[in-house]
Structure formats: C-alpha cells, structure tokens
Design a protein around this motif. Structure first.
Motif, PDB file in Angstrom:
ATOM      1  N   GLN A  13     -89.748  68.586 -58.543  1.00 44.16           N
ATOM      2  CA  GLN A  13     -89.439  67.695 -57.256  1.00 44.16           C
ATOM      3  C   GLN A  13     -90.707  67.435 -56.240  1.00 44.16           C
ATOM      4  OE1 GLN A  13     -85.922  69.171 -55.180  1.00 44.16           O
ATOM      5  NE2 GLN A  13     -84.418  68.352 -57.018  1.00 44.16           N
ATOM      6  N   ILE A  14     -91.617  68.247 -56.441  1.00 49.64           N
ATOM      7  CA  ILE A  14     -92.835  68.159 -55.681  1.00 49.64           C
ATOM      8  C   ILE A  14     -93.710  66.899 -56.011  1.00 49.64           C
ATOM      9  CG2 ILE A  14     -95.216  69.290 -55.040  1.00 49.64           C
ATOM     10  CD1 ILE A  14     -93.452  71.982 -54.972  1.00 49.64           C
ATOM     11  N   ARG A  15     -94.106  66.038 -55.611  1.00 49.82           N
ATOM     12  CA  ARG A  15     -94.947  64.701 -55.766  1.00 49.82           C
ATOM     13  C   ARG A  15     -96.385  65.061 -55.400  1.00 49.82           C
ATOM     14  NH1 ARG A  15     -93.608  60.879 -58.919  1.00 49.82           N
ATOM     15  NH2 ARG A  15     -94.965  59.390 -57.432  1.00 49.82           N
ATOM     16  N   LEU A  16     -97.177  65.693 -56.145  1.00 50.09           N
ATOM     17  CA  LEU A  16     -98.539  66.312 -55.993  1.00 50.09           C
ATOM     18  C   LEU A  16     -99.619  65.009 -55.897  1.00 50.09           C
ATOM     19  CD1 LEU A  16     -99.809  68.937 -55.563  1.00 50.09           C
ATOM     20  CD2 LEU A  16    -100.511  68.849 -57.678  1.00 50.09           C
ATOM     21  N   PRO A  17    -100.322  64.865 -54.892  1.00 50.19           N
ATOM     22  CA  PRO A  17    -101.269  63.660 -54.982  1.00 50.19           C
ATOM     23  C   PRO A  17    -102.430  63.789 -56.319  1.00 50.19           C
ATOM     24  CG  PRO A  17    -101.834  65.153 -53.199  1.00 50.19           C
ATOM     25  CD  PRO A  17    -100.608  65.428 -53.720  1.00 50.19           C
ATOM     26  N   LEU A  18    -102.911  62.703 -56.622  1.00 51.81           N
ATOM     27  CA  LEU A  18    -103.648  62.580 -57.564  1.00 51.81           C
ATOM     28  C   LEU A  18    -104.901  63.734 -57.606  1.00 51.81           C
ATOM     29  CD1 LEU A  18    -104.283  61.354 -60.299  1.00 51.81           C
ATOM     30  CD2 LEU A  18    -105.852  59.734 -59.326  1.00 51.81           C
ATOM     31  N   PRO A  19    -105.505  63.798 -56.362  1.00 51.89           N
ATOM     32  CA  PRO A  19    -106.630  64.930 -56.153  1.00 51.89           C
ATOM     33  C   PRO A  19    -106.121  66.489 -56.443  1.00 51.89           C
ATOM     34  CG  PRO A  19    -106.906  63.299 -54.516  1.00 51.89           C
ATOM     35  CD  PRO A  19    -105.713  62.953 -55.160  1.00 51.89           C
ATOM     36  N   GLY A  20    -104.797  66.442 -55.888  1.00 58.45           N
ATOM     37  CA  GLY A  20    -104.102  67.714 -56.477  1.00 58.45           C
ATOM     38  C   GLY A  20    -104.030  67.938 -57.751  1.00 58.45           C
ATOM     39  N   ILE A  21    -103.642  66.977 -58.694  1.00 55.66           N
ATOM     40  CA  ILE A  21    -103.412  67.100 -60.061  1.00 55.66           C
ATOM     41  C   ILE A  21    -104.750  67.212 -60.693  1.00 55.66           C
ATOM     42  CG2 ILE A  21    -102.991  65.540 -62.134  1.00 55.66           C
ATOM     43  CD1 ILE A  21    -100.878  64.250 -60.480  1.00 55.66           C
ATOM     44  N   VAL A  22    -105.871  66.554 -60.337  1.00 55.36           N
ATOM     45  CA  VAL A  22    -107.352  66.859 -60.931  1.00 55.36           C
ATOM     46  C   VAL A  22    -107.748  68.303 -60.727  1.00 55.36           C
ATOM     47  CG1 VAL A  22    -109.668  66.258 -60.490  1.00 55.36           C
ATOM     48  CG2 VAL A  22    -107.946  64.378 -60.845  1.00 55.36           C
ATOM     49  N   SER A  23    -107.244  68.737 -59.483  1.00 56.59           N
ATOM     50  CA  SER A  23    -107.577  70.285 -59.191  1.00 56.59           C
ATOM     51  C   SER A  23    -106.895  71.160 -60.107  1.00 56.59           C
ATOM     52  CB  SER A  23    -107.310  70.598 -57.798  1.00 56.59           C
ATOM     53  OG  SER A  23    -107.568  71.786 -57.343  1.00 56.59           O
ATOM     54  N   ILE A  24    -105.599  71.064 -60.277  1.00 59.29           N
ATOM     55  CA  ILE A  24    -105.070  71.712 -61.320  1.00 59.29           C
ATOM     56  C   ILE A  24    -105.492  71.573 -62.684  1.00 59.29           C
ATOM     57  CG2 ILE A  24    -102.787  72.113 -62.191  1.00 59.29           C
ATOM     58  CD1 ILE A  24    -101.529  71.595 -59.618  1.00 59.29           C
ATOM     59  N   LEU A  25    -105.873  70.342 -63.096  1.00 62.83           N
ATOM     60  CA  LEU A  25    -106.445  70.308 -64.301  1.00 62.83           C
ATOM     61  C   LEU A  25    -107.621  70.892 -64.429  1.00 62.83           C
ATOM     62  CD1 LEU A  25    -105.165  66.725 -65.296  1.00 62.83           C
ATOM     63  CD2 LEU A  25    -104.267  68.702 -66.119  1.00 62.83           C
ATOM     64  N   HIS A  26    -108.568  71.048 -63.456  1.00 62.04           N
ATOM     65  CA  HIS A  26    -109.815  71.715 -63.361  1.00 62.04           C
ATOM     66  C   HIS A  26    -109.529  72.900 -63.914  1.00 62.04           C
ATOM     67  CE1 HIS A  26    -113.888  72.079 -62.376  1.00 62.04           C
ATOM     68  NE2 HIS A  26    -113.641  73.157 -61.721  1.00 62.04           N
ATOM     69  N   ARG A  27    -108.703  73.630 -63.397  1.00 65.92           N
ATOM     70  CA  ARG A  27    -108.391  75.139 -63.505  1.00 65.92           C
ATOM     71  C   ARG A  27    -107.705  75.511 -64.955  1.00 65.92           C
ATOM     72  NH1 ARG A  27    -106.029  77.292 -57.675  1.00 65.92           N
ATOM     73  NH2 ARG A  27    -107.617  76.189 -56.565  1.00 65.92           N
ATOM     74  N   VAL A  28    -107.127  74.355 -65.325  1.00 62.48           N
ATOM     75  CA  VAL A  28    -106.328  74.201 -66.749  1.00 62.48           C
ATOM     76  C   VAL A  28    -107.252  74.291 -67.776  1.00 62.48           C
ATOM     77  CG1 VAL A  28    -104.916  73.241 -68.386  1.00 62.48           C
ATOM     78  CG2 VAL A  28    -104.058  73.838 -66.116  1.00 62.48           C
ATOM     79  N   SER A  29    -108.379  73.412 -67.377  1.00 66.08           N
ATOM     80  CA  SER A  29    -109.541  72.958 -68.418  1.00 66.08           C
ATOM     81  C   SER A  29    -110.343  74.305 -68.577  1.00 66.08           C
ATOM     82  CB  SER A  29    -110.349  71.817 -68.319  1.00 66.08           C
ATOM     83  OG  SER A  29    -110.837  71.838 -67.118  1.00 66.08           O
ATOM     84  N   GLY A  30    -110.505  74.852 -67.490  1.00 63.00           N
ATOM     85  CA  GLY A  30    -111.349  76.161 -67.265  1.00 63.00           C
ATOM     86  C   GLY A  30    -110.733  77.434 -68.213  1.00 63.00           C
ATOM     87  N   ALA A  31    -109.469  77.470 -67.955  1.00 61.91           N
ATOM     88  CA  ALA A  31    -108.688  78.426 -68.797  1.00 61.91           C
ATOM     89  C   ALA A  31    -108.717  78.186 -70.199  1.00 61.91           C
ATOM     90  CB  ALA A  31    -107.396  78.683 -68.385  1.00 61.91           C
ATOM     91  N   LEU A  32    -108.540  76.833 -70.584  1.00 55.45           N
ATOM     92  CA  LEU A  32    -108.640  76.524 -71.975  1.00 55.45           C
ATOM     93  C   LEU A  32    -109.830  76.874 -72.784  1.00 55.45           C
ATOM     94  CD1 LEU A  32    -107.095  75.328 -74.408  1.00 55.45           C
ATOM     95  CD2 LEU A  32    -107.866  73.213 -73.549  1.00 55.45           C
ATOM     96  N   MET A  33    -111.048  76.502 -71.902  1.00 53.76           N
ATOM     97  CA  MET A  33    -112.358  76.786 -72.387  1.00 53.76           C
ATOM     98  C   MET A  33    -112.508  78.102 -72.685  1.00 53.76           C
ATOM     99  SD  MET A  33    -114.760  73.977 -70.993  1.00 53.76           S
ATOM    100  CE  MET A  33    -114.794  74.766 -69.225  1.00 53.76           C
ATOM    101  N   PHE A  34    -112.044  78.971 -71.642  1.00 50.20           N
ATOM    102  CA  PHE A  34    -112.444  80.381 -71.570  1.00 50.20           C
ATOM    103  C   PHE A  34    -111.590  81.000 -72.863  1.00 50.20           C
ATOM    104  CE2 PHE A  34    -111.146  84.827 -70.548  1.00 50.20           C
ATOM    105  CZ  PHE A  34    -112.157  85.458 -70.378  1.00 50.20           C
TER     106      PHE A  34
END
Length: 124
Positions: A13-34
């Motif tokens: 139910q939380i509506r995260l703003p686009l900069p927050g989504i980019v921040s989370i995807l930055h962490r996800v992409s780092g974990a995927l690369m690792f």
C-alpha cells in the motif's frame, strides 16, 4: 494526542516516489551484480582454458534462459552505473531540488533501459 500506529506494515500500500524506486533498484542491481560474479568468473575461466570449453561456453550462452540472465546482469550494470552517477551528483548537491531529482530519476530509468535494449539487440 497519540496516533494509533499500525501493528503490521502493509508494503503493497506504500506509494514510493520515483527517486525512491531508483534508489532501491540501485541496491538490487548491485546485489545482482555481486551474485553474478562467481558465474561470470567461471564462464570467463572456462572460455579461456581450451577450445572445447569455449565451444561449450558458446553452446551454453545460446540457451534463452542464459541469455535472459546475461541481459539482467547487463541491465544491472547499466542501471547501477547510471544511478551511481546520479547519486554522485546528489552528493555534491547538484540536482537536489524535487523537480530535478524526479527528472534525473526518470532519466536513469530511461537511459539504463534504452542502453540495455540497444546493447542486447546488438549482442544477440
């Protein structure tokens, strides 16, 4: 007056703003690369060890699931680089106002996805 706080956090139910989504995807992409490092190193070692292993490597990357995995790693690398550049600019206080932060978050998503599609099409 005390507010009644929820006992359970409803994440859907939380509506995260686009900069927050980019921040989370930055962490996800780092974990995927690792997580992809051992597989990529094994593939590199195998492709360089002998001609037979290189042929086996070529046959392996012809599989659609492996191509999808490599495409995901490519996206992770490109997104992580674009978002990392954005965060470096934010660290030196460039683009910290709300409209610019939202625009830069949109640009990160558009650029990383566009580059992923272009490089993916050129590669496969």
């Amino acid at each position: 007056m005390q507010k009644a706080r929820p006992k359970h956090l409803a994440l859907w139910q939380i509506r995260l703003p686009l900069p927050g989504i980019v921040s989370i995807l930055h962490r996800v992409s780092g974990a995927l690369m690792f997580a992809a490092i051992p597989f990529m190193l094994y593939a590199l070692e195998g492709s360089l060890s002998s001609a037979e292993r290189f042929e086996a490597f070529k046959a392996c990357i012809a599989h659609p699931l492996v191509k999808l995995f490599l495409l995901a790693v490519l996206w992770a690398y490109l997104h992580h680089a674009c978002a990392g550049f954005r965060f470096l600019l934010l660290d030196i206080h460039k683009g910290t106002d709300l409209p610019t932060a939202r625009l830069s978050a949109k640009l990160v998503l558009v650029v990383s996805l566009t580059l992923t599609v272009i490089i993916g099409v050129l590669t496969w």
